[in-house]
Design an enzyme around this catalytic site. Structure first.
Site, PDB file in Angstrom:
ATOM      1  N   ILE A 122       0.826  -1.209   0.000  1.00  0.00           N
ATOM      2  CA  ILE A 122       0.000   0.000   0.000  1.00  0.00           C
ATOM      3  C   ILE A 122       0.854   1.250   0.000  1.00  0.00           C
ATOM      4  O   ILE A 122       0.542   2.231  -0.680  1.00  0.00           O
ATOM      5  CB  ILE A 122      -0.895   0.023   1.267  1.00  0.00           C
ATOM      6  CG1 ILE A 122      -1.766  -1.228   1.348  1.00  0.00           C
ATOM      7  CG2 ILE A 122      -1.708   1.289   1.332  1.00  0.00           C
ATOM      8  CD1 ILE A 122      -2.871  -1.293   0.339  1.00  0.00           C
ATOM      9  N   ARG A 175       5.052  15.142  19.591  1.00  0.00           N
ATOM     10  CA  ARG A 175       4.697  13.912  18.895  1.00  0.00           C
ATOM     11  C   ARG A 175       3.472  14.175  18.031  1.00  0.00           C
ATOM     12  O   ARG A 175       2.345  14.281  18.544  1.00  0.00           O
ATOM     13  CB  ARG A 175       4.420  12.800  19.907  1.00  0.00           C
ATOM     14  CG  ARG A 175       5.685  12.286  20.586  1.00  0.00           C
ATOM     15  CD  ARG A 175       6.705  11.799  19.593  1.00  0.00           C
ATOM     16  NE  ARG A 175       7.628  10.823  20.180  1.00  0.00           N
ATOM     17  CZ  ARG A 175       8.523  10.141  19.457  1.00  0.00           C
ATOM     18  NH1 ARG A 175       8.659  10.362  18.151  1.00  0.00           N
ATOM     19  NH2 ARG A 175       9.312   9.266  20.054  1.00  0.00           N
ATOM     20  N   SER A 182       2.533  -2.972  19.144  1.00  0.00           N
ATOM     21  CA  SER A 182       1.128  -3.129  18.730  1.00  0.00           C
ATOM     22  C   SER A 182       0.977  -4.383  17.893  1.00  0.00           C
ATOM     23  O   SER A 182       0.891  -4.307  16.674  1.00  0.00           O
ATOM     24  CB  SER A 182       0.699  -1.912  17.894  1.00  0.00           C
ATOM     25  OG  SER A 182       0.474  -0.803  18.701  1.00  0.00           O
ATOM     26  N   GLU A 184      18.027  16.347  11.605  1.00  0.00           N
ATOM     27  CA  GLU A 184      17.677  17.719  11.203  1.00  0.00           C
ATOM     28  C   GLU A 184      16.193  18.052  11.397  1.00  0.00           C
ATOM     29  O   GLU A 184      15.851  19.230  11.467  1.00  0.00           O
ATOM     30  CB  GLU A 184      18.124  17.995   9.761  1.00  0.00           C
ATOM     31  CG  GLU A 184      17.443  17.133   8.719  1.00  0.00           C
ATOM     32  CD  GLU A 184      17.943  17.495   7.311  1.00  0.00           C
ATOM     33  OE1 GLU A 184      17.106  17.499   6.413  1.00  0.00           O
ATOM     34  OE2 GLU A 184      19.153  17.788   7.137  1.00  0.00           O
ATOM     35  N   GLU A 232      14.504  16.910  14.075  1.00  0.00           N
ATOM     36  CA  GLU A 232      14.291  16.477  15.457  1.00  0.00           C
ATOM     37  C   GLU A 232      14.551  17.670  16.385  1.00  0.00           C
ATOM     38  O   GLU A 232      15.609  18.291  16.301  1.00  0.00           O
ATOM     39  CB  GLU A 232      15.280  15.340  15.742  1.00  0.00           C
ATOM     40  CG  GLU A 232      14.945  14.440  16.910  1.00  0.00           C
ATOM     41  CD  GLU A 232      15.892  13.229  16.984  1.00  0.00           C
ATOM     42  OE1 GLU A 232      15.415  12.164  17.357  1.00  0.00           O
ATOM     43  OE2 GLU A 232      17.102  13.352  16.680  1.00  0.00           O
TER      44      GLU A 232
END
Lengths: 178, 178
Positions: B11, B60, B109, B134, B136
């Site tokens: 996908i 996040r 998961s 770069e 982060e």
């Protein structure tokens, strides 16, 4: 600090997950992309039956092996997490809990996935009937803390929610607090 | 019991994850589909500096909020997990560990993701320099166990690997064993 979305590209809409790529503004003014797996959220249940933990064993296709885990499942649209926890416990193990309480919620993979698992503690269990989804094949057992620790060493218990539940259970045995 | 793959449909191939849908043979002879997020695996580090836990705070995007987590990052192709743990610790916190050992690996998961996190304990830390990717942006701090527990109550610590690391740290403080 945040990362405002400049553009969202929908990649995939599945039965369980969907995937999108967001282009974001970085704190330094530059841009980057974030690959995001959207997920409805899930519930998991730390259920103790006469001092033993109810677990289910099932094949996990992403890992290509059998795994022993605490009962869990994804939230239905609009479903209350506590109701979902009671529902999944009963469907997967055949036990109805007369008592349930929320222990903790956590993100499984904050770098790429939206999924949050709501973990509940259930007790005062009463046997009813197992009702599995039509593509779900699992067996339930009740294990001691020593078995749980051995399963962790052997890799049969290997997923974050179940490993965390075992650590919380150990703390509960020692201190009376999860 | 397993779920043989009848067909794999690719996908998406991203920078971090790729996504496929497998059609599988079920134990009852029927078929179903499994949506699978492929991931190279990751490392995380429980690093103690004079009895405090090194954590990093960062935005996040999948959760749309700031999170406090133990240092972590994904494996580079062919990289040894222990080397990756030392590298991520140094890049994100600016500390080099003279001592490191594997604590536990776990799946984040197992229902939809291949990701496994290899968790290491590092100590005997020596300051060097932070080197971030770069895209982060994060800040590092060293927190006490009391702060860690408060951050969990406040939801600043919210991800499975860090919550698990705090429980393992608590057990270590009490028993000397992770």
């Amino acid at each position: 600090m945040n990362e405002p979305t400049l553009e969202t590209k929908q990649i995939f809409q599945g039965r369980v997950i969907s995937v999108q790529v967001d282009t974001v503004r970085l704190p330094n003014g530059g841009t980057s992309t974030r690959e995001i797996v959207r997920h409805p959220g899930a519930v998991a249940v730390l259920a103790l039956l006469e001092g033993r933990l109810l677990v289910v064993e099932q094949y996990r296709k992403p890992l290509e092996r059998m795994q022993v885990e605490i009962p869990a499942g994804k939230l239905e649209p609009g479903e209350d997490p506590q109701e979902a926890a009671l529902r999944e416990l009963e469907e997967e193990t055949g036990y109805k809990a007369r008592s349930i309480r929320h222990l903790r919620s956590f993100s499984t993979s904050p770098g790429f996935a939206e999924e949050v698992i709501h973990l509940y503690a259930a007790d005062d269990l009463e046997p009813t009937e197992v009702h599995l989804d039509e593509d779900e094949f699992l067996t339930c057992e009740a294990i001691t803390l020593e078995q749980a620790e051995r399963f962790m060493e052997e890799g049969k218990i290997f997923d974050a929610k179940t490993v965390l539940a075992v650590y919380m259970w150990k703390q509960f045995v020692r201190t009376g607090q999860f």
